[in-house]
Design an enzyme around this catalytic site. Structure first.
Site, PDB file in Angstrom:
ATOM      1  N   ARG A  29      -0.241 -50.794  -9.862  1.00 46.02           N
ATOM      2  CA  ARG A  29      -0.399 -50.218  -8.532  1.00 46.02           C
ATOM      3  C   ARG A  29       0.987 -49.913  -7.988  1.00 46.02           C
ATOM      4  O   ARG A  29       1.890 -50.735  -8.100  1.00 46.02           O
ATOM      5  CB  ARG A  29      -1.110 -51.237  -7.628  1.00 46.02           C
ATOM      6  CG  ARG A  29      -1.417 -50.711  -6.252  1.00 46.02           C
ATOM      7  CD  ARG A  29      -1.987 -51.806  -5.356  1.00 46.02           C
ATOM      8  NE  ARG A  29      -0.954 -52.389  -4.532  1.00 46.02           N
ATOM      9  CZ  ARG A  29      -1.189 -53.050  -3.381  1.00 46.02           C
ATOM     10  NH1 ARG A  29      -2.436 -53.219  -2.955  1.00 46.02           N
ATOM     11  NH2 ARG A  29      -0.206 -53.544  -2.683  1.00 46.02           N
TER      12      ARG A  29
ATOM     13  N   TYR B 199       2.802 -51.165   4.595  1.00 50.04           N
ATOM     14  CA  TYR B 199       1.913 -52.019   3.803  1.00 50.04           C
ATOM     15  C   TYR B 199       2.303 -51.971   2.318  1.00 50.04           C
ATOM     16  O   TYR B 199       2.534 -50.899   1.770  1.00 50.04           O
ATOM     17  CB  TYR B 199       0.434 -51.579   3.945  1.00 50.04           C
ATOM     18  CG  TYR B 199      -0.366 -52.249   2.860  1.00 50.04           C
ATOM     19  CD1 TYR B 199      -0.711 -53.585   2.984  1.00 50.04           C
ATOM     20  CD2 TYR B 199      -0.655 -51.596   1.658  1.00 50.04           C
ATOM     21  CE1 TYR B 199      -1.344 -54.255   1.950  1.00 50.04           C
ATOM     22  CE2 TYR B 199      -1.287 -52.254   0.620  1.00 50.04           C
ATOM     23  CZ  TYR B 199      -1.630 -53.591   0.776  1.00 50.04           C
ATOM     24  OH  TYR B 199      -2.225 -54.244  -0.260  1.00 50.04           O
TER      25      TYR B 199
ATOM     26  N   ASP C 153      -3.010 -47.983  -3.165  1.00 52.95           N
ATOM     27  CA  ASP C 153      -3.831 -48.499  -2.067  1.00 52.95           C
ATOM     28  C   ASP C 153      -3.440 -47.789  -0.765  1.00 52.95           C
ATOM     29  O   ASP C 153      -2.318 -47.945  -0.283  1.00 52.95           O
ATOM     30  CB  ASP C 153      -3.598 -50.017  -1.941  1.00 52.95           C
ATOM     31  CG  ASP C 153      -4.621 -50.707  -1.064  1.00 52.95           C
ATOM     32  OD1 ASP C 153      -5.360 -49.998  -0.334  1.00 52.95           O
ATOM     33  OD2 ASP C 153      -4.684 -51.955  -1.097  1.00 52.95           O
TER      34      ASP C 153
ATOM     35  N   HIS D 126      -4.992 -48.357   1.988  1.00 57.00           N
ATOM     36  CA  HIS D 126      -5.192 -49.423   2.962  1.00 57.00           C
ATOM     37  C   HIS D 126      -5.807 -48.933   4.275  1.00 57.00           C
ATOM     38  O   HIS D 126      -5.314 -49.235   5.373  1.00 57.00           O
ATOM     39  CB  HIS D 126      -3.887 -50.209   3.197  1.00 57.00           C
ATOM     40  CG  HIS D 126      -4.098 -51.696   3.226  1.00 57.00           C
ATOM     41  ND1 HIS D 126      -4.280 -52.386   4.392  1.00 57.00           N
ATOM     42  CD2 HIS D 126      -4.193 -52.606   2.232  1.00 57.00           C
ATOM     43  CE1 HIS D 126      -4.466 -53.670   4.104  1.00 57.00           C
ATOM     44  NE2 HIS D 126      -4.434 -53.818   2.806  1.00 57.00           N
TER      45      HIS D 126
ATOM     46  N   GLU E 219      -7.394 -46.393  -3.626  1.00 56.27           N
ATOM     47  CA  GLU E 219      -8.141 -47.489  -2.995  1.00 56.27           C
ATOM     48  C   GLU E 219      -8.200 -47.344  -1.479  1.00 56.27           C
ATOM     49  O   GLU E 219      -7.198 -46.954  -0.851  1.00 56.27           O
ATOM     50  CB  GLU E 219      -7.426 -48.799  -3.376  1.00 56.27           C
ATOM     51  CG  GLU E 219      -8.020 -50.031  -2.730  1.00 56.27           C
ATOM     52  CD  GLU E 219      -7.187 -51.275  -3.046  1.00 56.27           C
ATOM     53  OE1 GLU E 219      -6.455 -51.282  -4.052  1.00 56.27           O
ATOM     54  OE2 GLU E 219      -7.276 -52.234  -2.269  1.00 56.27           O
TER      55      GLU E 219
ATOM     56  N   GLU F 145     -12.679 -54.146  -0.529  1.00 52.92           N
ATOM     57  CA  GLU F 145     -12.171 -55.525  -0.574  1.00 52.92           C
ATOM     58  C   GLU F 145     -12.581 -56.306   0.669  1.00 52.92           C
ATOM     59  O   GLU F 145     -12.608 -57.532   0.631  1.00 52.92           O
ATOM     60  CB  GLU F 145     -10.659 -55.558  -0.798  1.00 52.92           C
ATOM     61  CG  GLU F 145      -9.839 -55.026   0.354  1.00 52.92           C
ATOM     62  CD  GLU F 145      -8.346 -55.011   0.065  1.00 52.92           C
ATOM     63  OE1 GLU F 145      -7.966 -54.677  -1.061  1.00 52.92           O
ATOM     64  OE2 GLU F 145      -7.574 -55.335   0.974  1.00 52.92           O
TER      65      GLU F 145
ATOM     66  N   ARG G 211     -14.849 -52.961  -4.789  1.00 51.07           N
ATOM     67  CA  ARG G 211     -13.833 -54.015  -4.771  1.00 51.07           C
ATOM     68  C   ARG G 211     -14.272 -55.298  -4.072  1.00 51.07           C
ATOM     69  O   ARG G 211     -13.473 -56.215  -3.895  1.00 51.07           O
ATOM     70  CB  ARG G 211     -12.550 -53.464  -4.133  1.00 51.07           C
ATOM     71  CG  ARG G 211     -11.836 -52.553  -5.114  1.00 51.07           C
ATOM     72  CD  ARG G 211     -10.556 -51.992  -4.565  1.00 51.07           C
ATOM     73  NE  ARG G 211      -9.676 -52.961  -3.981  1.00 51.07           N
ATOM     74  CZ  ARG G 211      -8.929 -53.844  -4.661  1.00 51.07           C
ATOM     75  NH1 ARG G 211      -8.979 -53.845  -5.973  1.00 51.07           N
ATOM     76  NH2 ARG G 211      -8.141 -54.684  -4.034  1.00 51.07           N
TER      77      ARG G 211
ATOM     78  N   GLU H 140      -7.528 -56.811 -10.143  1.00 56.69           N
ATOM     79  CA  GLU H 140      -6.220 -56.867  -9.479  1.00 56.69           C
ATOM     80  C   GLU H 140      -5.601 -58.239  -9.745  1.00 56.69           C
ATOM     81  O   GLU H 140      -6.292 -59.253  -9.713  1.00 56.69           O
ATOM     82  CB  GLU H 140      -6.394 -56.651  -7.973  1.00 56.69           C
ATOM     83  CG  GLU H 140      -5.085 -56.592  -7.208  1.00 56.69           C
ATOM     84  CD  GLU H 140      -5.275 -56.322  -5.718  1.00 56.69           C
ATOM     85  OE1 GLU H 140      -6.353 -56.645  -5.175  1.00 56.69           O
ATOM     86  OE2 GLU H 140      -4.346 -55.772  -5.099  1.00 56.69           O
TER      87      GLU H 140
ATOM     88  N   TRP I  58      -4.912 -51.363   9.809  1.00 56.01           N
ATOM     89  CA  TRP I  58      -3.792 -51.858   8.994  1.00 56.01           C
ATOM     90  C   TRP I  58      -4.148 -51.791   7.529  1.00 56.01           C
ATOM     91  O   TRP I  58      -5.273 -52.006   7.141  1.00 56.01           O
ATOM     92  CB  TRP I  58      -3.447 -53.303   9.366  1.00 56.01           C
ATOM     93  CG  TRP I  58      -2.366 -53.834   8.460  1.00 56.01           C
ATOM     94  CD1 TRP I  58      -1.033 -53.490   8.474  1.00 56.01           C
ATOM     95  CD2 TRP I  58      -2.524 -54.753   7.365  1.00 56.01           C
ATOM     96  NE1 TRP I  58      -0.362 -54.138   7.471  1.00 56.01           N
ATOM     97  CE2 TRP I  58      -1.248 -54.916   6.769  1.00 56.01           C
ATOM     98  CE3 TRP I  58      -3.623 -55.424   6.842  1.00 56.01           C
ATOM     99  CZ2 TRP I  58      -1.038 -55.730   5.658  1.00 56.01           C
ATOM    100  CZ3 TRP I  58      -3.421 -56.242   5.750  1.00 56.01           C
ATOM    101  CH2 TRP I  58      -2.139 -56.399   5.153  1.00 56.01           C
TER     102      TRP I  58
HETATM  103  O1  EZ4 Z   1      -3.986 -56.462   2.211  1.00 53.91           O
HETATM  104  O2  EZ4 Z   1      -5.228 -59.336   0.546  1.00 53.91           O
HETATM  105  O3  EZ4 Z   1      -5.418 -54.575  -2.581  1.00 53.91           O
HETATM  106  N1  EZ4 Z   1      -4.940 -55.491  -2.001  1.00 53.91           N
HETATM  107  C1  EZ4 Z   1      -4.796 -55.579  -0.692  1.00 53.91           C
HETATM  108  C2  EZ4 Z   1      -4.224 -56.867  -0.141  1.00 53.91           C
HETATM  109  C3  EZ4 Z   1      -4.741 -57.154   1.264  1.00 53.91           C
HETATM  110  C4  EZ4 Z   1      -4.630 -58.614   1.578  1.00 53.91           C
HETATM  111  C5  EZ4 Z   1      -5.303 -58.911   2.910  1.00 53.91           C
HETATM  112  O4  EZ4 Z   1      -5.553 -60.242   3.079  1.00 53.91           O
HETATM  113  O5  EZ4 Z   1      -5.119 -54.657   0.020  1.00 53.91           O
HETATM  114  O6  EZ4 Z   1      -2.822 -56.831  -0.163  1.00 53.91           O
HETATM  115 CO    CO Z   2      -6.349 -53.304  -1.064  1.00 53.10          CO
END
Ligand code: EZ4
Ligand code: CO
Length: 402
Positions: A147, A159, A210, A212, A236, A262, A283, A339, A402
């Site tokens: 990743r 992030y 990701d 996010h 992702e 996730e 996920r 992951e 976030w």
């Molecule tokens: O931000 O586990 O793909 N992984 C992620 C992680 C999440 C954290 C949040 O608790 O997106 O880094």
């Molecule tokens: Co993630």
């Protein structure tokens, strides 16, 4: 096989982790992870005040009945706190059943479908140069799937990008920190990042990214199209997934494979995404989605529609979840990828395990149970410390995902 004791172990070996230990009358015990990043004590209270008293005296072999009792029997259903608490009980009970059978957990699930679970690691850098150096490091360590996350010009913290030494850890001790986000800056930069990674590392390595949860479906469609030449393994969490139908728009626009979920805690969060074939990888994970028992439901539904798993595996998912996940990954026919972020050294002093990383794959533990144990005396050396994930704002100050 009566349950005679169940206790919640809160410890902070590098980061806060919550573990449930269940003991039975014949001396077999099992553990489950109950960690919900930034909301740890809510799950502790849920377990201690409302779940543990109902477990004492029950037959530990009746995993399904106990799952239904805690889910249907509570009247109030779903949600991350409830489903994490149920997951902790469920995983501890599977651990006990497998130990009682003298088998590694994957054998109880149906046996081995593969030799190892393909794992992806996290490369990151504050800028392109650092990100490329980080990818190089993971390639040298044997990763076949990586990743890649990168800082953005003129944005201080992003992030997935670590600050200072040590691995990336988004939760910080104290009250939540704030980060800034610029969607236009991100959308301008991200194709450049993957062009450079492909140019430097060739076509073979699997690349993941990701987003996010930061884009609208239309913006995600644009990014997916822009990244098509670099053939990602998956993109992702391109957009928040409460609106499952939002993925229709992304799906129509791009062939970049999509992963999400996730933060999901039940099959209902993923139903439309799976049955409409709007994603390629789900996920949702064992610890936040009701344990092995409910993850089987999600994964089996996914299998009917050609959707594979890509379990969340950041360090806030404890070694117990990782160990249990590798059993699931080793068995599940429609496994996709796992992951994998190595835990901090202190964490590994508290938890021992029998799985290993080898040549890009995670190899399952052959010990009876899920193979992860906790040293309670060592856990007691690391008391809980309040810690939170950051809160995100746009450049004008608007709170954002976030
Ligand atoms: O931000 O586990 O793909 N992984 C992620 C992680 C999440 C954290 C949040 O608790 O997106 O880094
Ligand atoms: Co993630």
């Amino acid at each position: 096989m009566k349950i005679i004791d169940a206790r919640v172990i809160v410890s902070s070996p590098g980061r806060n982790l919550v573990t449930l230990k269940i003991e039975t009358e014949d001396g077999i015990s099992g553990i489950g992870d109950a960690t919900l990043n930034g909301r740890e004590l809510a799950v502790v209270a849920y377990l201690q005040d409302h779940v543990v008293p109902c477990l004492i005296g029950r037959d530990a072999r009746r995993i399904e009945d106990i799952w239904q009792y805690l889910y249907r029997g509570a009247y109030w259903r779903r949600g991350p706190v409830t489903m994490t608490a149920i997951a902790a009980v469920d995983v501890a009970l599977w651990d006990i059943k497998a130990k009682a059978a003298g088998m590694p957990l994957y054998q109880l699930l149906g046996g081995r479908s593969r030799e190892g679970a393909l794992a992806y690691g996290h490369a990151d850098g504050r800028n392109l140069e650092e990100a490329l150096a980080s990818v190089e490091k993971y390639r040298k360590a044997g990763y076949r799937a990586i990743r890649v996350q990168c800082g953005l010009p003129d944005i201080e913290k992003v992030y997935g990008v670590h600050v200072g030494e040590g691995p990336y850890e988004p939760a910080q001790r104290g009250l939540p920190e704030e980060e800034r986000w610029s969607t236009p800056a991100y959308m301008r930069f991200v194709p450049t990042l993957f062009a450079a990674v492909r140019e430097n590392f060739g076509e073979e390595v699997a690349l993941l990214h990701d987003v996010h949860h930061r884009l609208t479906p239309n913006e995600a469609a644009r990014v997916g199209k822009d990244l098509e030449p670099y053939r990602l393994f998956f993109m992702e969490d391109a957009t928040p997934a409460e609106n499952q139908e939002g993925f229709r728009l992304i799906r129509r626009a791009t062939t970049t494979p999509l992963a999400t979920g996730e933060v999901f805690n039940s099959v209902w969060d993923a139903k439309a995404l799976i049955t409409e074939q709007l994603i390629d990888y789900v996920r949702a994970t064992i610890v936040h989605a009701g344990g092995i028992s409910h993850m089987r439901t999600i994964a089996s539904l996914a299998g009917l529609y050609g959707v594979r798993t890509g379990f969340h595996g950041a360090t806030d998912l404890s070694p117990v979840t990782l160990g249990a996940a590798i059993h699931f990954d080793t068995w599940l026919p429609n496994f996709g990828i796992q992951e994998y972020m190595a835990h901090a050294e202190e964490t590994m002093q508290v938890f021992s395990h029998g799985h290993r990383f080898e040549d890009g794959y995670l190899i399952v533990s052959e010990a009876p149970g899920h193979g992860v144990e906790i040293d309670e005396a060592k856990a007691a050396l690391y008391p809980y410390q309040p810690a939170y994930l950051p809160v995100n704002r746009l450049e004008d100050g608007t709170v954002w995902d976030w």
